[in-house]
Scaffold this active site. Structure first.
Site, PDB file in Angstrom:
ATOM      1  N   ASP A  73      42.447  32.946  34.836  1.00 47.93           N
ATOM      2  CA  ASP A  73      43.857  32.971  34.417  1.00 47.93           C
ATOM      3  C   ASP A  73      44.045  33.691  33.086  1.00 47.93           C
ATOM      4  O   ASP A  73      45.140  33.684  32.517  1.00 47.93           O
ATOM      5  CB  ASP A  73      44.450  31.561  34.353  1.00 47.93           C
ATOM      6  CG  ASP A  73      45.927  31.551  34.746  1.00 47.93           C
ATOM      7  OD1 ASP A  73      46.335  32.409  35.533  1.00 47.93           O
ATOM      8  OD2 ASP A  73      46.665  30.681  34.249  1.00 47.93           O
ATOM      9  N   ASP A  88      44.465  35.089  41.954  1.00 49.77           N
ATOM     10  CA  ASP A  88      44.857  35.922  40.807  1.00 49.77           C
ATOM     11  C   ASP A  88      43.737  36.772  40.217  1.00 49.77           C
ATOM     12  O   ASP A  88      43.998  37.618  39.362  1.00 49.77           O
ATOM     13  CB  ASP A  88      45.466  35.090  39.678  1.00 49.77           C
ATOM     14  CG  ASP A  88      46.870  34.609  39.991  1.00 49.77           C
ATOM     15  OD1 ASP A  88      47.377  34.925  41.082  1.00 49.77           O
ATOM     16  OD2 ASP A  88      47.465  33.919  39.154  1.00 49.77           O
ATOM     17  N   ASP A 109      53.474  23.645  37.082  1.00 48.86           N
ATOM     18  CA  ASP A 109      52.876  24.915  36.705  1.00 48.86           C
ATOM     19  C   ASP A 109      52.602  25.002  35.205  1.00 48.86           C
ATOM     20  O   ASP A 109      51.963  25.950  34.751  1.00 48.86           O
ATOM     21  CB  ASP A 109      53.823  26.067  37.056  1.00 48.86           C
ATOM     22  CG  ASP A 109      54.037  26.219  38.544  1.00 48.86           C
ATOM     23  OD1 ASP A 109      53.132  25.883  39.317  1.00 48.86           O
ATOM     24  OD2 ASP A 109      55.131  26.673  38.942  1.00 48.86           O
TER      25      ASP A 109
END
Length: 332
Positions: free
Chosen positions: A116, A154, A302
């Site tokens: 991330d 991601d 989130d």
């Protein structure tokens, strides 16, 4: 962006659940008359439904959230919750529950170094050797079962971003993960970000370098909100481009856990007030389109925006929004 799963699930996944090793397939020709041709075993993933795990977060919230709890959702594996000496047993326990239910399990591998890239779910393993060793343990836990596995949401989307420090190593580690998990019997979907993560002119090339051809295919829209038709078009575009790169026979899955809103709002993607549950998780096998999946857990935060709490924390308010309720419950 994806986020870490609830610590409650991490604890419940191992509490009181002795691992049970799944039996492997019978030897070729077992049960047939001598000299008769062997009958190929049909992959159970083609006929079984997806596993609805009673230990998922929504199932702990009571009947008010049964509409979420009754749907199949993925077990997220991160090194923070499941270190090397535990992760194989956690995976065996989970896949054994699925086998006993006669259903297909879903997992997400989410522990790549610099995960991330410093955002809400930052973390991951400290280096390449640690990651390879941890993935080997996940593969050991999978062996004997036949799960679906989404690999590193991601990681490809972030490739080349200045805030990510391990670009070239990242592709090699992804390739290792895809190969290991495929060899263990998983249908492996390497994450390809989503249609709104642009530019993506070279994404097919990156997927090839990251070993997508060693697995089943790609996943899109993980923890995001893009509508299903748009994601299918995006996935089909990537598969065409991969064919031109010499990588053929791939398929794709789309995360539909929160993409049910008719008009997504660009830029508002952290616990957005407008998001709604999307199409139910289901194996579909429609051409190259394998499944709609709930990869993200609906109702989990989130991050600290739009009345959410820490990433991965359950919030009644967020679940109520997704369900379209006019009187949402408390925040996180």
């Amino acid at each position: 962006m994806p986020h870490l799963r609830s610590r409650l699930v991490a604890l419940l996944a191992v509490a009181g659940l002795a691992p049970v090793l799944a039996l492997g397939p019978a030897p070729a020709g077992a049960g047939a008359a001598d000299g008769a041709p062997a009958v190929a075993e049909r992959d159970p993933r083609r006929t079984q439904r997806l596993f609805v795990d009673p230990l998922m977060p929504a199932a702990q919230q009571g009947p008010a959230y049964a509409a979420i709890a009754k749907r199949a959702q993925a077990l997220w594996l991160s090194n923070e919750y499941y270190p090397r000496d535990q992760v194989a047993d956690v995976v065996r326990a989970y896949t054994s529950r699925a086998e006993q239910a006669g259903k297909t399990p879903m997992l997400v591998v989410y522990a790549i170094p610099d995960r991330d890239c410093g955002l809400h779910s930052s973390g991951g393993l400290p280096g390449g050797d640690a990651y390879k060793d941890w993935v080997a343990q996940v593969a050991a836990g999978i062996r004997g079962s036949k799960p679906l596995v989404v690999v590193e949401p991601d990681a490809i989307g972030f490739y080349g971003h200045d805030e990510c420090a391990n670009g070239r190593q990242r592709l090699k580690l992804l390739r290792t993960a895809v190969r290991r998990l495929d060899s263990a019997g998983a249908w492996v979907y390497l994450d390809a970000a989503h249609s709104g993560w642009t530019p993506y002119a070279d994404r097919a090339r990156l997927l090839k370098k990251a070993g997508v051809g060693l697995g089943r295919g790609i996943s899109t829209n993980v923890s995001n909100f893009r509508r299903l038709p748009r994601e299918k078009a995006y996935a089909e575009t990537l598969l065409r481009e991969l064919r031109s790169e010499g990588v053929t026979g791939l398929r794709y899955v789309v995360d539909t856990s929160r993409n049910g809103a008719h008009r997504p709002v660009d830029g508002d993607v952290t616990n957005p007030t407008w998001a709604r549950l999307g199409r139910a998780p289901r194996l579909r096998f429609d051409g190259r389109f394998d499944a709609t999946l709930w990869v993200k857990h609906p109702g989990e935060s989130d991050g600290w925006f739009n009345d959410g709490g820490a990433a991965g924390q359950w919030c009644d308010l967020l679940a109520d929004r997704l369900l379209g309720r006019s009187d949402p419950g408390p925040g996180c």
